[in-house]
Enzyme design. Structure first.
Site, PDB file in Angstrom:
ATOM      1  CD  GLU A 163       0.881   0.232   3.017  1.00 10.82           C
ATOM      2  OE1 GLU A 163       0.896   1.485   2.951  1.00 10.82           O
ATOM      3  OE2 GLU A 163       1.833  -0.400   3.476  1.00 10.82           O
ATOM      4  CD  GLU A 305       7.606   1.186  -0.951  1.00  9.03           C
ATOM      5  OE1 GLU A 305       8.342   0.345  -1.545  1.00  9.03           O
ATOM      6  OE2 GLU A 305       7.941   2.376  -0.790  1.00  9.03           O
TER       7      GLU A 305
END
Length: 337
Positions: A163, A305
């Protein structure tokens, strides 16, 4: 596998692991991971050979309340960096031959046109949950559906989710607070690196926001009141991935908030979830304890991430390969007496 297939018992799975050519328990946590995979796939030879990473990006209205050290523009800039292959997640994924796809779940500003970008924009960022719901019921349903669709159309044995979104540690803290009942001070950390004064401000904002709603809320109401588009989409993707027989590699704090929401909506998917690493973010440790999860790695990371999930993938792949390809004492003709 059909619904009529007899389930393997834990004893059958353990026997298969214990009779491999090694002392009992010699592979430690890898054996426990192998047992989880075997039980989830209901197979003593579960082939887990491919992984894919999906990064969901979105902005959060709560960021306007000064809860992050970075401006909101960073979300779109980092999304472009992912698309260009320049982020840590891209580098780690490339070393492991893992494909990466990037989803605009609701990044602030104008929509970005890019041939590699998957656009599932709900809006140009969520609303501030300090004064009202982060999203409407219709937006929540659409985000969950988009997440499920992306998981359904991603072909891999294991799905990792990452994310990006300025303000999303504040959002994750709120979602986990309402789901778990854990005190906010245990869940609120420095996120992008705020100082002591800013951390106190962040906690104050979140405590005021929490007081808006009662504690007894349904999982979907919690997500609508306090969630972010990328977290909701990730929760929908995790649920769909698990229900279609894929392992879910759970990354750090934000991904764990999404996993907790998915589990609250569908508790039966827990066997699919591999908790990959313990983040340095304060709230992640508390959330993992509440979930009873013991992650594979603890590397003092706090990036997001999907980086922690990527680094855990070789362990997941190795655990499944051990079940499939490692000889037993009998097949190898090795004496145990």
């Amino acid at each position: 596998m059909t619904d009529q297939t007899p389930r393997l018992s834990p004893a059958e799975i353990q026997r298969a692991i214990d009779t491999k050519t090694k002392p009992v328990g010699a592979l430690g946590r890898i054996e426990a991971l192998a047992a989880q995979i075997a039980a989830f796939r209901n197979s003593l030879t579960p082939r887990i050979e491919s992984c894919a990473l999906t990064i969901f990006a979105a902005d959060h209205g709560i960021a306007r309340e000064g809860v992050s050290a970075y401006p909101q523009e960073v979300t779109a800039q980092m999304m472009l960096n992912f698309l260009a292959g320049g982020a840590a997640a891209n580098v780690f994924a490339a070393t492991l031959n893992i494909p990466v796809q990037v989803v605009d779940a609701g990044v602030a500003g104008s929509a970005i046109a890019h041939p590699k970008l998957i656009s599932r924009r709900i809006a140009a960022g969520s609303a501030s949950f300090l004064t009202g719901p982060a999203m409407s019921a219709d937006q929540l349903a659409l985000a969950l559906a988009h997440g499920a669709e992306i998981a359904r159309t991603t072909s891999a044995d294991a799905l990792a989710f990452g994310e990006m979104g300025i303000g999303n540690t504040a959002t994750a803290s709120m979602v986990l607070h309402k789901l778990s009942g854990l005190d906010l001070p245990r869940l609120v950390g420095r996120g992008t690196g705020v100082d002591d004064t800013a951390l106190a401000h962040k906690l104050d904002i979140l405590q005021r926001a929490a007081a808006r709603c009662p504690d007894a809320l349904t999982p979907d109401t919690i997500l609508a009141e306090y969630g972010g588009f990328e977290i909701v989409m990730m929760a929908g993707a995790m649920q769909e991935a698990a229900e279609t027989g894929r392992l879910v590699l759970v990354d750090g704090f934000i991904a764990t908030a999404a996993a907790a929401a998915a589990l609250a909506r569908a508790p039966h998917i827990r066997p699919a979830m591999v908790f990959c690493h313990r983040s340095q973010e304060t709230g992640h440790r508390a959330a993992l304890e509440w979930l009873g999860a013991d992650p594979l790695l603890d590397l003092d990371m706090r990036l997001g991430e999907g980086t922690g999930a990527l680094l855990a993938w070789p362990l997941v792949k190795a655990a499944a390969a051990m079940l499939c390809d490692m000889a037993s004492f009998e097949s190898a003709g090795v004496s145990t007496g």
